[in-house]
Scaffold this active site. Structure first.
Site, PDB file in Angstrom:
ATOM      1  N   PRO A  22      73.380  -3.846  -4.908  1.00  0.00           N
ATOM      2  CA  PRO A  22      73.246  -4.719  -4.057  1.00  0.00           C
ATOM      3  C   PRO A  22      72.957  -6.867  -4.619  1.00  0.00           C
ATOM      4  O   PRO A  22      72.274  -6.984  -5.520  1.00  0.00           O
ATOM      5  CB  PRO A  22      71.677  -4.894  -3.528  1.00  0.00           C
ATOM      6  CG  PRO A  22      71.348  -4.123  -3.997  1.00  0.00           C
ATOM      7  CD  PRO A  22      71.940  -2.781  -5.023  1.00  0.00           C
ATOM      8  N   ASN A  23      73.066  -7.428  -3.785  1.00  0.00           N
ATOM      9  CA  ASN A  23      73.602  -8.864  -4.154  1.00  0.00           C
ATOM     10  C   ASN A  23      74.086  -9.559  -5.107  1.00  0.00           C
ATOM     11  O   ASN A  23      74.739 -10.518  -5.240  1.00  0.00           O
ATOM     12  CB  ASN A  23      72.194  -8.834  -4.065  1.00  0.00           C
ATOM     13  CG  ASN A  23      71.022  -9.491  -2.687  1.00  0.00           C
ATOM     14  OD1 ASN A  23      71.724  -9.287  -1.894  1.00  0.00           O
ATOM     15  ND2 ASN A  23      70.400  -8.694  -2.445  1.00  0.00           N
ATOM     16  N   ARG A  50      73.290 -17.465  -6.453  1.00  0.00           N
ATOM     17  CA  ARG A  50      71.882 -16.600  -6.188  1.00  0.00           C
ATOM     18  C   ARG A  50      71.806 -17.670  -6.894  1.00  0.00           C
ATOM     19  O   ARG A  50      71.883 -16.655  -7.972  1.00  0.00           O
ATOM     20  CB  ARG A  50      72.257 -14.680  -5.870  1.00  0.00           C
ATOM     21  CG  ARG A  50      71.423 -14.854  -5.917  1.00  0.00           C
ATOM     22  CD  ARG A  50      71.499 -12.817  -5.980  1.00  0.00           C
ATOM     23  NE  ARG A  50      70.390 -12.335  -6.079  1.00  0.00           N
ATOM     24  CZ  ARG A  50      69.528 -11.294  -6.638  1.00  0.00           C
ATOM     25  NH1 ARG A  50      70.436 -10.961  -6.934  1.00  0.00           N
ATOM     26  NH2 ARG A  50      69.137 -10.607  -6.628  1.00  0.00           N
ATOM     27  N   TYR A  63      70.242 -16.607 -12.807  1.00  0.00           N
ATOM     28  CA  TYR A  63      71.483 -15.724 -12.690  1.00  0.00           C
ATOM     29  C   TYR A  63      73.100 -16.850 -13.195  1.00  0.00           C
ATOM     30  O   TYR A  63      73.804 -15.984 -13.403  1.00  0.00           O
ATOM     31  CB  TYR A  63      71.828 -15.537 -10.971  1.00  0.00           C
ATOM     32  CG  TYR A  63      71.162 -14.182 -10.616  1.00  0.00           C
ATOM     33  CD1 TYR A  63      70.570 -12.738 -11.467  1.00  0.00           C
ATOM     34  CD2 TYR A  63      70.363 -14.173 -10.020  1.00  0.00           C
ATOM     35  CE1 TYR A  63      69.901 -12.059 -11.153  1.00  0.00           C
ATOM     36  CE2 TYR A  63      69.307 -13.849  -9.389  1.00  0.00           C
ATOM     37  CZ  TYR A  63      69.090 -12.650  -9.873  1.00  0.00           C
ATOM     38  OH  TYR A  63      67.973 -11.325  -9.478  1.00  0.00           O
ATOM     39  N   ASN A 100      73.999  -2.055 -13.543  1.00  0.00           N
ATOM     40  CA  ASN A 100      73.223  -3.715 -12.915  1.00  0.00           C
ATOM     41  C   ASN A 100      72.961  -2.925 -11.489  1.00  0.00           C
ATOM     42  O   ASN A 100      73.787  -3.006 -10.530  1.00  0.00           O
ATOM     43  CB  ASN A 100      73.948  -4.944 -12.817  1.00  0.00           C
ATOM     44  CG  ASN A 100      72.617  -5.385 -12.844  1.00  0.00           C
ATOM     45  OD1 ASN A 100      71.767  -4.829 -12.334  1.00  0.00           O
ATOM     46  ND2 ASN A 100      72.732  -6.416 -12.942  1.00  0.00           N
ATOM     47  N   ALA A 103      68.975  -4.540  -7.476  1.00  0.00           N
ATOM     48  CA  ALA A 103      67.092  -3.753  -7.050  1.00  0.00           C
ATOM     49  C   ALA A 103      66.899  -2.712  -6.719  1.00  0.00           C
ATOM     50  O   ALA A 103      65.451  -2.335  -6.665  1.00  0.00           O
ATOM     51  CB  ALA A 103      66.932  -4.729  -5.511  1.00  0.00           C
ATOM     52  N   HIS A 152      64.247  -0.726  -8.675  1.00  0.00           N
ATOM     53  CA  HIS A 152      62.922   0.247  -9.214  1.00  0.00           C
ATOM     54  C   HIS A 152      62.545   0.877  -7.791  1.00  0.00           C
ATOM     55  O   HIS A 152      62.025   0.966  -7.572  1.00  0.00           O
ATOM     56  CB  HIS A 152      62.447  -2.032  -9.053  1.00  0.00           C
ATOM     57  CG  HIS A 152      63.055  -2.452 -10.133  1.00  0.00           C
ATOM     58  ND1 HIS A 152      62.726  -2.228 -10.615  1.00  0.00           N
ATOM     59  CD2 HIS A 152      64.389  -3.715  -9.712  1.00  0.00           C
ATOM     60  CE1 HIS A 152      63.739  -3.227 -11.356  1.00  0.00           C
ATOM     61  NE2 HIS A 152      64.405  -4.370 -10.586  1.00  0.00           N
ATOM     62  N   ASP A 186      69.458  10.069  -9.506  1.00  0.00           N
ATOM     63  CA  ASP A 186      69.474  11.940  -9.834  1.00  0.00           C
ATOM     64  C   ASP A 186      70.831  11.478 -10.055  1.00  0.00           C
ATOM     65  O   ASP A 186      71.399  13.059 -11.120  1.00  0.00           O
ATOM     66  CB  ASP A 186      68.958  12.154  -8.814  1.00  0.00           C
ATOM     67  CG  ASP A 186      67.672  12.394  -8.854  1.00  0.00           C
ATOM     68  OD1 ASP A 186      67.309  12.613  -9.757  1.00  0.00           O
ATOM     69  OD2 ASP A 186      67.195  12.928  -7.598  1.00  0.00           O
ATOM     70  N   GLU A 191      71.958   1.077 -18.647  1.00  0.00           N
ATOM     71  CA  GLU A 191      71.790   0.144 -17.545  1.00  0.00           C
ATOM     72  C   GLU A 191      71.826  -1.431 -18.558  1.00  0.00           C
ATOM     73  O   GLU A 191      71.150  -1.574 -19.272  1.00  0.00           O
ATOM     74  CB  GLU A 191      70.682   0.086 -17.745  1.00  0.00           C
ATOM     75  CG  GLU A 191      69.413  -0.150 -16.881  1.00  0.00           C
ATOM     76  CD  GLU A 191      67.963   0.387 -15.461  1.00  0.00           C
ATOM     77  OE1 GLU A 191      66.840  -0.463 -15.867  1.00  0.00           O
ATOM     78  OE2 GLU A 191      68.042   1.361 -16.464  1.00  0.00           O
ATOM     79  N   HIS A 218      70.656  -5.263 -16.881  1.00  0.00           N
ATOM     80  CA  HIS A 218      69.828  -6.651 -16.120  1.00  0.00           C
ATOM     81  C   HIS A 218      70.661  -7.822 -17.092  1.00  0.00           C
ATOM     82  O   HIS A 218      70.204  -8.051 -17.743  1.00  0.00           O
ATOM     83  CB  HIS A 218      68.310  -6.442 -15.705  1.00  0.00           C
ATOM     84  CG  HIS A 218      68.697  -4.934 -15.096  1.00  0.00           C
ATOM     85  ND1 HIS A 218      68.625  -5.098 -13.373  1.00  0.00           N
ATOM     86  CD2 HIS A 218      67.937  -3.453 -15.786  1.00  0.00           C
ATOM     87  CE1 HIS A 218      68.301  -3.553 -13.303  1.00  0.00           C
ATOM     88  NE2 HIS A 218      67.780  -2.846 -14.804  1.00  0.00           N
ATOM     89  N   ARG A 250      59.641 -11.178 -14.510  1.00  0.00           N
ATOM     90  CA  ARG A 250      59.777 -11.263 -13.426  1.00  0.00           C
ATOM     91  C   ARG A 250      58.215 -10.146 -12.790  1.00  0.00           C
ATOM     92  O   ARG A 250      57.163  -9.142 -13.143  1.00  0.00           O
ATOM     93  CB  ARG A 250      60.910 -10.560 -12.927  1.00  0.00           C
ATOM     94  CG  ARG A 250      61.460 -11.871 -13.852  1.00  0.00           C
ATOM     95  CD  ARG A 250      63.708 -11.112 -12.932  1.00  0.00           C
ATOM     96  NE  ARG A 250      63.859 -11.612 -11.014  1.00  0.00           N
ATOM     97  CZ  ARG A 250      64.998 -11.571 -11.058  1.00  0.00           C
ATOM     98  NH1 ARG A 250      65.462 -10.668 -11.520  1.00  0.00           N
ATOM     99  NH2 ARG A 250      64.204 -11.829  -9.642  1.00  0.00           N
TER     100      ARG A 250
END
Length: 138
Positions: A10-11, A18, A23, A72, A75, A78, A85, A96, A98, A105
């Site tokens: 998302p985002n 943004r 970013y 990535n 949100a 978390h 899963d 993973e 970021h 943060r």
């Protein structure tokens, strides 16, 4: 030819607009074209969704046929037991990623449901985090 996919949550469709102080100002499309140019012998697919179930569906779809997934989950990293899963259930290794250093943060961003099932974690190197993940599969 290695077949990789970058999956963004998302985002991340708003990169370039943004919070450029966190970013950067490059859109993901611009960045992806640069990366594809650097690795012409690697097939790099891309998928982005703001919807958790669509991310899980894509992970399941590619999780037995690709050589690597650069994820990535944003949100959802978390909050999503379901994405964690899904990664546990597939054969394709997942890195993973970021853009920001999540440990610098808010405290809720220090927890990841992805990390325990990922091959590795790369964070805090801006968009270069994706390229480092790609390099890890080569």
């Amino acid at each position: 030819m290695k077949k990789l996919i970058i999956i963004n949550g998302p985002n991340l469709n708003l990169l370039g607009k943004r919070e450029p102080n966190i970013y950067g100002s490059l859109t993901f499309t611009e960045f992806l074209e640069e990366v594809k140019g650097k690795y012409p012998k690697v097939s790099i697919d891309y998928f982005q969704s703001n919807i958790e179930g669509e991310l899980i569906d894509k992970i399941q779809e590619v999780g037995f046929s690709y050589d690597g997934i650069v994820l990535n989950a944003a949100a959802y990293t978390h909050t999503s037991v379901g994405i964690g899963d899904a990664i546990k259930a597939i054969e394709t290794p997942v890195i993973e990623v970021h853009i920001s250093n999540t440990f610098g943060r808010e405290e809720f961003r220090h927890q990841s449901f992805i990390s325990p099932n990922a091959k590795g974690v790369i964070l805090g190197f801006g968009l270069q985090s994706y390229e480092l993940a790609i390099q890890s599969f080569l």
